[in-house]
Design a protein around this motif. Sequence first.
Motif, PDB file in Angstrom:
ATOM      1  N   ALA A   1     -10.632 -10.729  -2.288  1.00  0.00           N
ATOM      2  CA  ALA A   1      -9.633 -10.127  -1.403  1.00  0.00           C
ATOM      3  C   ALA A   1      -8.313  -9.960  -2.145  1.00  0.00           C
ATOM      4  N   ILE A   2      -7.660  -8.831  -1.897  1.00  0.00           N
ATOM      5  CA  ILE A   2      -6.423  -8.465  -2.581  1.00  0.00           C
ATOM      6  C   ILE A   2      -5.250  -8.589  -1.615  1.00  0.00           C
ATOM      7  N   ILE A   3      -4.166  -9.179  -2.089  1.00  0.00           N
ATOM      8  CA  ILE A   3      -2.947  -9.294  -1.286  1.00  0.00           C
ATOM      9  C   ILE A   3      -2.121  -8.036  -1.524  1.00  0.00           C
ATOM     10  N   LEU A   4      -1.804  -7.350  -0.445  1.00  0.00           N
ATOM     11  CA  LEU A   4      -1.095  -6.075  -0.516  1.00  0.00           C
ATOM     12  C   LEU A   4       0.303  -6.181   0.090  1.00  0.00           C
ATOM     13  N   ALA A   5       1.209  -5.365  -0.431  1.00  0.00           N
ATOM     14  CA  ALA A   5       2.525  -5.172   0.185  1.00  0.00           C
ATOM     15  C   ALA A   5       2.673  -3.704   0.535  1.00  0.00           C
ATOM     16  N   SER A   6       3.358  -3.422   1.628  1.00  0.00           N
ATOM     17  CA  SER A   6       3.644  -2.027   1.952  1.00  0.00           C
ATOM     18  C   SER A   6       4.562  -1.462   0.876  1.00  0.00           C
ATOM     19  N   ASN A   7       4.551  -0.165   0.703  1.00  0.00           N
ATOM     20  CA  ASN A   7       5.440   0.455  -0.277  1.00  0.00           C
ATOM     21  C   ASN A   7       6.902   0.125   0.022  1.00  0.00           C
ATOM     22  N   LYS A   8       7.236   0.152   1.306  1.00  0.00           N
ATOM     23  CA  LYS A   8       8.608  -0.134   1.720  1.00  0.00           C
ATOM     24  C   LYS A   8       9.020  -1.553   1.349  1.00  0.00           C
ATOM     25  N   ALA A   9       8.129  -2.530   1.624  1.00  0.00           N
ATOM     26  CA  ALA A   9       8.445  -3.919   1.323  1.00  0.00           C
ATOM     27  C   ALA A   9       8.473  -4.164  -0.192  1.00  0.00           C
ATOM     28  N   TYR A  10       7.566  -3.510  -0.907  1.00  0.00           N
ATOM     29  CA  TYR A  10       7.507  -3.664  -2.361  1.00  0.00           C
ATOM     30  C   TYR A  10       8.801  -3.169  -3.001  1.00  0.00           C
ATOM     31  N   GLU A  11       9.260  -2.027  -2.557  1.00  0.00           N
ATOM     32  CA  GLU A  11      10.505  -1.461  -3.098  1.00  0.00           C
ATOM     33  C   GLU A  11      11.717  -2.334  -2.754  1.00  0.00           C
TER      34      GLU A  11
ATOM     35  N   ALA B   1      -5.891  -0.597  12.703  1.00  0.00           N
ATOM     36  CA  ALA B   1      -4.497  -0.738  13.129  1.00  0.00           C
ATOM     37  C   ALA B   1      -3.657  -1.407  12.040  1.00  0.00           C
ATOM     38  N   ILE B   2      -4.264  -2.368  11.326  1.00  0.00           N
ATOM     39  CA  ILE B   2      -3.527  -3.031  10.243  1.00  0.00           C
ATOM     40  C   ILE B   2      -3.314  -2.064   9.088  1.00  0.00           C
ATOM     41  N   VAL B   3      -4.345  -1.289   8.752  1.00  0.00           N
ATOM     42  CA  VAL B   3      -4.204  -0.276   7.702  1.00  0.00           C
ATOM     43  C   VAL B   3      -3.050   0.662   8.028  1.00  0.00           C
ATOM     44  N   GLY B   4      -3.016   1.138   9.271  1.00  0.00           N
ATOM     45  CA  GLY B   4      -1.959   2.053   9.690  1.00  0.00           C
ATOM     46  C   GLY B   4      -0.584   1.417   9.648  1.00  0.00           C
ATOM     47  N   ALA B   5      -0.491   0.155  10.083  1.00  0.00           N
ATOM     48  CA  ALA B   5       0.789  -0.530  10.114  1.00  0.00           C
ATOM     49  C   ALA B   5       1.321  -0.789   8.704  1.00  0.00           C
ATOM     50  N   LEU B   6       0.425  -1.139   7.782  1.00  0.00           N
ATOM     51  CA  LEU B   6       0.864  -1.378   6.399  1.00  0.00           C
ATOM     52  C   LEU B   6       1.261  -0.061   5.735  1.00  0.00           C
ATOM     53  N   THR B   7       0.489   0.968   5.971  1.00  0.00           N
ATOM     54  CA  THR B   7       0.766   2.279   5.366  1.00  0.00           C
ATOM     55  C   THR B   7       2.123   2.815   5.791  1.00  0.00           C
ATOM     56  N   THR B   8       2.475   2.599   7.046  1.00  0.00           N
ATOM     57  CA  THR B   8       3.743   3.122   7.572  1.00  0.00           C
ATOM     58  C   THR B   8       4.897   2.136   7.462  1.00  0.00           C
ATOM     59  N   GLY B   9       4.651   0.974   6.873  1.00  0.00           N
ATOM     60  CA  GLY B   9       5.714  -0.006   6.693  1.00  0.00           C
ATOM     61  C   GLY B   9       6.083  -0.783   7.933  1.00  0.00           C
ATOM     62  N   GLN B  10       5.229  -0.755   8.960  1.00  0.00           N
ATOM     63  CA  GLN B  10       5.514  -1.528  10.165  1.00  0.00           C
ATOM     64  C   GLN B  10       5.278  -3.016   9.950  1.00  0.00           C
ATOM     65  N   ILE B  11       4.411  -3.348   8.984  1.00  0.00           N
ATOM     66  CA  ILE B  11       4.251  -4.728   8.532  1.00  0.00           C
ATOM     67  C   ILE B  11       4.471  -4.732   7.021  1.00  0.00           C
ATOM     68  N   ASP B  12       4.783  -5.911   6.495  1.00  0.00           N
ATOM     69  CA  ASP B  12       5.129  -6.004   5.077  1.00  0.00           C
ATOM     70  C   ASP B  12       3.932  -6.283   4.181  1.00  0.00           C
ATOM     71  N   ALA B  13       2.942  -7.039   4.684  1.00  0.00           N
ATOM     72  CA  ALA B  13       1.878  -7.499   3.796  1.00  0.00           C
ATOM     73  C   ALA B  13       0.571  -7.716   4.543  1.00  0.00           C
ATOM     74  N   TRP B  14      -0.499  -7.856   3.767  1.00  0.00           N
ATOM     75  CA  TRP B  14      -1.848  -8.066   4.293  1.00  0.00           C
ATOM     76  C   TRP B  14      -2.716  -8.541   3.145  1.00  0.00           C
ATOM     77  N   ALA B  15      -3.848  -9.181   3.447  1.00  0.00           N
ATOM     78  CA  ALA B  15      -4.866  -9.498   2.445  1.00  0.00           C
ATOM     79  C   ALA B  15      -6.202  -9.007   2.981  1.00  0.00           C
ATOM     80  N   ILE B  16      -6.922  -8.229   2.163  1.00  0.00           N
ATOM     81  CA  ILE B  16      -8.150  -7.596   2.635  1.00  0.00           C
ATOM     82  C   ILE B  16      -9.130  -7.429   1.484  1.00  0.00           C
ATOM     83  N   GLN B  17     -10.391  -7.333   1.833  1.00  0.00           N
ATOM     84  CA  GLN B  17     -11.446  -7.187   0.835  1.00  0.00           C
ATOM     85  C   GLN B  17     -11.198  -5.955  -0.032  1.00  0.00           C
ATOM     86  N   PRO B  18     -11.681  -6.007  -1.277  1.00  0.00           N
ATOM     87  CA  PRO B  18     -11.277  -5.009  -2.271  1.00  0.00           C
ATOM     88  C   PRO B  18     -11.679  -3.571  -1.980  1.00  0.00           C
TER      89      PRO B  18
END
Length: 340
Positions: free
Chosen positions: A117-127, A178-195
């Motif tokens: 599983a990979i820990i992801l940050a939204s583009n907005k949070a990463y920047e 819903a989590i994919v959408g929220a991370l993509t749009t920057g509504q949440i900052d981070a997530w961890a999900i299978q590769p």
Amino acid sequence: MNMFLNRRQALVGMGALGAATAFGMPARAATRNLAVLHLASHAPSFIAFERGYYKDAGLDIELKFFEAAQPMAVAIASGDADFGVTAMSGGLISLAQKDAVKVIGGALTEQKGVTGAIILASNKAYEAGLTDPSKLSGKSFGITTAGSSFHFMAHKIAQANNIKLADMQLRPLQKLGAIVGALTTGQIDAWAIQPNVAKKMIREGAAKQIGLVSDYAPDYQVTTAFTSTKNAANEREMTEAFVKAYSRAIADYNAAFIDNKADDKERDDLAKIVHKYVESDSPFETAKQNLIDGAMKVNEGLALSLDSCVEQLEWFKSEGMVKDAITKEQLFDTSYVKII
């Protein structure tokens, strides 16, 4: 625990109670349902189905799709599904205490040296500076439900980085989409999900990789195989047949995507099967490469890492999401597979 979880934790108990009530439903038909998610971690489920391994074992299996682990446990308890392979959840554990479900095996495992599983940050949070999991304090982190594998992974990440879990704003969003959408749009900052999901998002520029769960939870038994207590106790021949059929598919999957013992044709054949159910909206070659790059070890023969599962059980107790009285004997039937 933060405000985003209080209501959800209450619903864990309510859902389990409702499912236990439903457990007295009429007997099922001969067709058996296997609860699955549209994730590459369920590849053996699809392989066994498409290659006829269930039929070879004398089972008439149909696939029943869900959006999260907890509803799968409820479906097993209510009789809407007979088997499931997914993460341990607070709801599943509560149902086990009510003698409705049993964990009978282990499947997906985090392993050092394998991406996992990979820990992801939204583009907005990463920047804005979220470039490492050590910076997750005060940031929002997506989960499906309280007591889900995503919740446990957040705990392990926080623990390893000396962050109080209460300082991470956990956002229960119910469904993976819903989590994919929220991370993509920057509504949440981070997530961890299978590769397979994470790499697709990274490839499409929807999120940034900031870490791996295996760095914080090596040997984590991510998913388990489970069935109803009734099946485990009274339908031994059927349950053993399921384990046998599923184990054949695991051997195919590991040979092709983990151990690299399969030839190119076999790898292509298996990738085509998985592509029907996972990343079906992507070109086959892209999905196949993502499947190869993001493959995670599945325990041969559905062997169960009991120590990891007991650790999860104790964590659920410590968080007040399940009752302290539940024992590992109530949750696990260790008679079907090898314990590792």
